[in-house]
Enzyme design. Structure first.
Site, short mmCIF file in Angstrom:
data_model
loop_
_atom_site.label_atom_id
_atom_site.label_comp_id
_atom_site.label_asym_id
_atom_site.label_seq_id
_atom_site.Cartn_x
_atom_site.Cartn_y
_atom_site.Cartn_z
N CYS A 1 14.95 -33.46 -7.10
CA CYS A 1 16.08 -34.11 -6.52
C CYS A 1 17.17 -34.20 -7.64
CB CYS A 1 16.08 -35.62 -5.81
SG CYS A 1 17.29 -36.02 -5.03
N CYS B 1 3.70 -38.89 -9.43
CA CYS B 1 3.89 -37.51 -10.39
C CYS B 1 5.27 -37.34 -10.63
CB CYS B 1 3.05 -36.72 -9.68
SG CYS B 1 4.13 -35.89 -7.96
N CYS C 1 1.77 -43.15 -3.03
CA CYS C 1 2.49 -42.43 -4.19
C CYS C 1 1.57 -42.38 -5.52
CB CYS C 1 3.97 -43.11 -4.64
SG CYS C 1 4.45 -42.40 -6.07
N CYS D 1 9.02 -35.61 -6.90
CA CYS D 1 10.24 -35.64 -6.20
C CYS D 1 11.66 -35.98 -6.92
CB CYS D 1 10.00 -36.91 -4.92
SG CYS D 1 9.61 -38.47 -5.81
N ASN E 1 0.85 -1.11 0.03
CA ASN E 1 -0.17 0.00 0.03
C ASN E 1 1.09 1.18 0.05
OD1 ASN E 1 -0.23 1.68 2.77
ND2 ASN E 1 0.16 -0.36 3.03
N CYS F 1 7.04 3.48 8.80
CA CYS F 1 6.09 3.72 7.47
C CYS F 1 7.14 3.85 6.08
CB CYS F 1 5.17 4.85 7.44
SG CYS F 1 4.31 5.14 5.77
N CYS G 1 17.64 -33.31 2.63
CA CYS G 1 17.20 -31.99 2.77
C CYS G 1 15.96 -31.60 2.77
CB CYS G 1 17.85 -31.54 1.45
SG CYS G 1 16.99 -31.99 -0.17
#
Lengths: 453, 426
Positions: free
Chosen positions: B355, B348, B345, B351, B75, B137, B385
């Site tokens: 990696c 997809c 699983c 992972c 803003n 501000c 990780c």
């Protein structure tokens, strides 16, 4: 004295109501809805949906491009693999192809609406090109080779586009007055609204280098041997022009019609209400064409439409989605029955069916018969190759035999789409055939040039 | 039922949820609506000397994710643009009509002792429970020598705090700007000046986005844009860290903290309290959904406390501070390996590609008998990780399993590979 009456909105006429019934089956996604749906996509690595698509579209990438606001790029990703991605987005049985493979199904979630997203991207690009944007693909340097394509359906046009892109000059011979094949004449109206088949062909031809000659039927107006003489290569993509016959008594009666011919009339008639349709319609067959015909007969105002199939529902080649759509449209489905005679006096009045059952894996009549009244019978029991003008081409299973690289038994003649032995009666497979055949032809022509040097 | 009442810089509050000094606390109308919904207190929108400032149109820009969810707002609105007397009268009325709710007066002035003192005296006279110094501000006001222009200079932070302390006998909150290098420096200055508490963070200086058609920052004001103050979910991690820095620093740890920054839910509030905050201030979430959001903040916090057996906020306040340490104090012998549950699983591949491309090439793809693919962690290459677990779209599919290696706690200062140790050994 005529009293002034308040203006009332006039109620829609019957013709308007019927036209309204043929509106888009799936309304196009809004931009916001498309981005929201695209955002559900997991952007899988080496995604199963790609492998499930006969044309191998990189689906996660085109969806990511929708999400990022790169609609042109998204459409190009689709069209690079499938130049008729617009029709396939509308007509593909996605529930048994890409959307069935979506990994979200495993997570008990709804699959991504891949077809709707594909349409969103492709429609955007086609609109842009109609508004003057350049065609998204450029032609390679001219090769000086000329190729004849027989049939301006999905296979022929996909071949023509890819071959033109690779630098060849193409002449397409088409028997009918309009290009598009089944896209124009055979798909349900509500899947292809707003003259989409013609808009898509116009877009496809925007690449340049493709001429279409209409009113030229193989075996009548043009001969294969003459084409072989005049062109470096001939590609045949004539589809299956002949309807299979029931071969029962009464098949010649008035009111007995091939479902595809009914759909063709409907597609070419405006307003739709002028399409002739019976009051009591019986459709015979279990494929998507049978469903398309049945639903459209109902939408035209038939009082009752009954679809009769000789086996159980699981054996129908119409997808579950299509079968549900039929039921939602008040089509009655009767199973385990085959027609044994069509009755009537000049015009069909009823059909006699015999009940069937599996006996040791074989379908057999049980001897039990029943009669359905009918004043319009639509046959959708499959298509077969019209052998006109195909002399000299080896056949396999009643279709054109092809070897690797879409070569037929005749030198320099290639074929693909529904008319070949591997054809699958799927627009998307026909497009893939055309695309890959064009690449094979290109390789062969390039090899020839090397030999000549 | 947990007791959410608390005391912030000596001010009792029915709950820890206050509205921050911002548009939602601009006038009595809003404040009354907020109190009706259950907010424990408000920090009134910052008051300045008359004449009031004048604002521009438009004022907000939103940063959204692909799904359209708001990550943050920025803003360019200035401080209260209504006459001081009107604000003070409304503050008095609210104090009278809502005796159990807290009202803090936020203020700013130019860097002059008289200005700060006169304004502080007038605001205190309206009956506020405390005064908050707006030293943060980062847009507009700083160009006039106020807001972050003061907050970025530790000496000025100390001075303004002291000036106000000298003339009022109510708690003083010094509101800090995050647009600095080390939050401990202004926090210590506030402490030196006598602040009872610090409020942080104020908004982060930002350009929310660029309109590529007009080639101007959003929001556009007649085809031009300016930097603004960024707030909302996106700044919460920044705020958490700054709060923790102050809470665990031995010089500043006794400063009370009124925490601000991306608090959307009761859970966000609980996190800040666990890092030592006495109470929290909320703005963005109310701007997006309305004051009703406090109802679930109260209910959710209370339910969670019941579940955990915390009767009062003090029972868990600061509980995460001892576990917030410097990197040098972490155990380097602690070891995790990713474990992928084949059953849940959905294949997809996220992972694997995360990696493979960006981490340690520790997730292999194997073809499954009968189709499909299996993702297998290569333990020797997995450094634990967590990236695979974070990108996995299926809850609970990837777990990080602790390796029981039997090794003792070992920190970097004691690590044999630490060059400092080698040098000492030689």
């Amino acid at each position: 004295m005529t009293a002034s009456r308040p203006n009332r909105p006039s109620s829609p006429s019957r013709a308007e109501k019927i036209d309204a019934a043929f509106r888009d089956l799936h309304p196009a996604l809004t931009s916001g809805a498309a981005v929201t749906e695209a955002s559900r996509c997991l952007y899988c690595y080496d995604a199963p949906c790609i492998r499930a698509c006969p044309t191998g579209i990189d689906i996660p990438t085109f969806i990511h491009q929708i999400r990022s606001g790169n609609l042109e790029g998204s459409a190009k990703t689709i069209l690079a693999e499938n130049i008729m991605g617009g029709t396939c987005a509308r007509a593909c049985p996605t529930e048994v192809l890409c959307e069935e493979a979506c990994v979200l199904n495993k997570g008990e979630d709804k699959p991504i609406q891949i077809g709707d997203l594909q349409r969103h991207a492709v429609d955007h690009l086609i609109e842009q090109t109609h508004a003057g944007a350049p065609h998204p693909f450029q032609r390679a340097a001219a090769t000086g080779r000329s190729i004849a394509v027989v049939g301006a359906g999905p296979a022929g046009l996909a071949f023509a586009h890819r071959a033109a892109m690779l630098g060849h000059d193409i002449t397409v011979y088409e028997s009918r007055p309009k290009p598009g094949g089944l896209n124009e004449y055979g798909l349900a109206e509500y899947k292809m609204v707003d003259d989409f088949a013609q808009r898509e062909v116009a877009f496809l031809l925007g690449i340049g280098g493709i001429k279409i000659r209409h009113g030229r039927a193989l075996g009548e107006d043009i001969q294969l041997e003459a084409l072989r003489q005049a062109y470096d290569v001939v590609f045949i993509g004539i589809g299956l022009g002949g309807a299979a016959r029931l071969a029962i008594a009464g098949e010649e009666l008035d009111g007995v019609e091939d479902a595809l011919s009914f759909i063709e009339t409907l597609r070419q008639t405006k307003p739709k209400s002028k399409t002739p349709v019976g009051r009591t319609v019986v459709v015979i067959g279990g494929g998507n064409t049978a469903i398309d015909a049945a639903i459209q007969a109902k939408k035209l105002g038939a009082e009752s439409v009954t679809l009769v199939y000789r086996r159980g529902e699981d054996a129908m080649s119409a997808t579950g989605f299509e079968r549900n759509l039929a039921r939602l449209n008040d089509v009655q489905i009767r199973l385990w029955s085959r027609p044994s005679a069509i009755e009537g006096n000049g015009r069909v009045e009823s059909i006699v069916f015999e009940k069937t059952a599996l006996n040791g894996g074989r379908l057999q009549g049980t001897g039990e018969v029943y009669r359905l009244p009918a004043d319009h019978v639509l046959k959708a029991i499959g298509q077969k190759l019209r052998p006109m003008g195909l002399d000299g081409l080896a056949a396999e299973n009643g279709k054109i035999q092809i070897g690797p690289d879409y070569r037929t038994s005749l030198d320099g003649v290639y074929a693909g789409g529904d008319c070949v032995s591997t054809g699958e009666d799927l627009t998307v497979q026909a497009v893939e055939d055309g695309k890959r055949a064009a690449e094979a032809v290109h390789q062969a022509l390039a090899a020839q040039s090397v030999e000549r040097v | 039922m947990a007791d959410l009442s608390c005391t912030i810089a000596g001010i009792p509050s029915i709950n820890p949820f206050w509205l921050a000094s911002a548009p939602p606390t601009d006038k009595k109308y809003n404040v009354v609506r907020a109190f009706e919904k259950g907010w424990g207190g408000v920090v009134w929108k910052t008051l300045g000397e008359d004449p009031p400032v004048v604002n521009v149109t438009s004022r907000y820009g939103l940063h959204k994710d692909f799904k359209g969810a708001t990550l943050g707002i920025n803003n360019n609105e200035l401080i209260s643009d209504r006459p001081l007397a009107v604000n003070l009268r409304e503050i008095e009325e609210c104090r009278r009509e809502w005796p159990d709710r807290v009202i803090i007066g936020s203020m700013m002035a130019v860097m002059e002792e008289r200005a700060w003192k006169d304004l502080a005296i007038r605001i205190a006279a309206a009956g506020v429970h405390g005064i908050e110094l707006n030293l943060g501000c980062p847009h507009g006001m700083c160009e006039r020598g106020m807001g972050s222009a003061i907050g970025q200079v530790p000496e000025m932070v100390e001075k303004t705090t002291r000036w106000v302390r000298e003339v009022v006998d109510i708690p003083v909150f010094t509101k800090l700007t995050p647009n600095i290098t080390d939050i401990l420096v202004p926090a210590e200055a506030a402490l030196q000046g006598g602040a009872h508490a610090v409020s942080l963070i104020n908004t982060v200086n930002s350009i929310i986005s660029v309109n590529l058609d007009h080639m101007a920052p959003n929001p556009m004001i007649d085809n031009k844009g300016t930097h603004g103050g960024y707030c909302g979910s996106a700044v919460k991690p920044i705020a958490l860290n700054m709060v923790a820095e102050i809470a665990r620093n031995h010089q500043t740890r006794d400063l009370e903290i009124s925490a601000i920054g991306g608090i959307n839910t009761w859970r966000d509030a609980a996190e800040f309290i666990a890092l030592g905050a006495s109470g929290v201030q909320v703005c963005t979430s109310a701007m997006l959904y309305g004051f009703r959001i406090v109802e679930d903040m109260i209910d959710g916090l209370s339910n969670w406390m019941d579940e955990k057996g915390y009767r009062t906020l003090d029972d868990f306040r600061g509980k995460a501070i001892p576990n917030t340490v410097n990197w040098n104090e972490l155990n380097m012998n602690f070891d995790l390996k990713a474990r992928i549950d084949e059953k849940s699983c959905i294949e997809c591949g996220r992972c694997h590609i995360a990696c493979e491309d960006t981490s340690h090439q520790a997730i292999r793809i194997e073809a499954k008998d009968g189709g499909g693919r299996r993702f297998v962690v290569i333990d020797d290459d997995c450094v634990g990780c967590n990236l695979c677990q974070h990108v996995c779209p299926v809850d609970g599919c990837i777990d990080m399993e602790e390796v029981n290696n039997g090794l003792p706690v070992l920190t970097w200062p004691d690590h044999p590979k630490n060059p400092a140790n080698k040098a000492a050994a030689e």
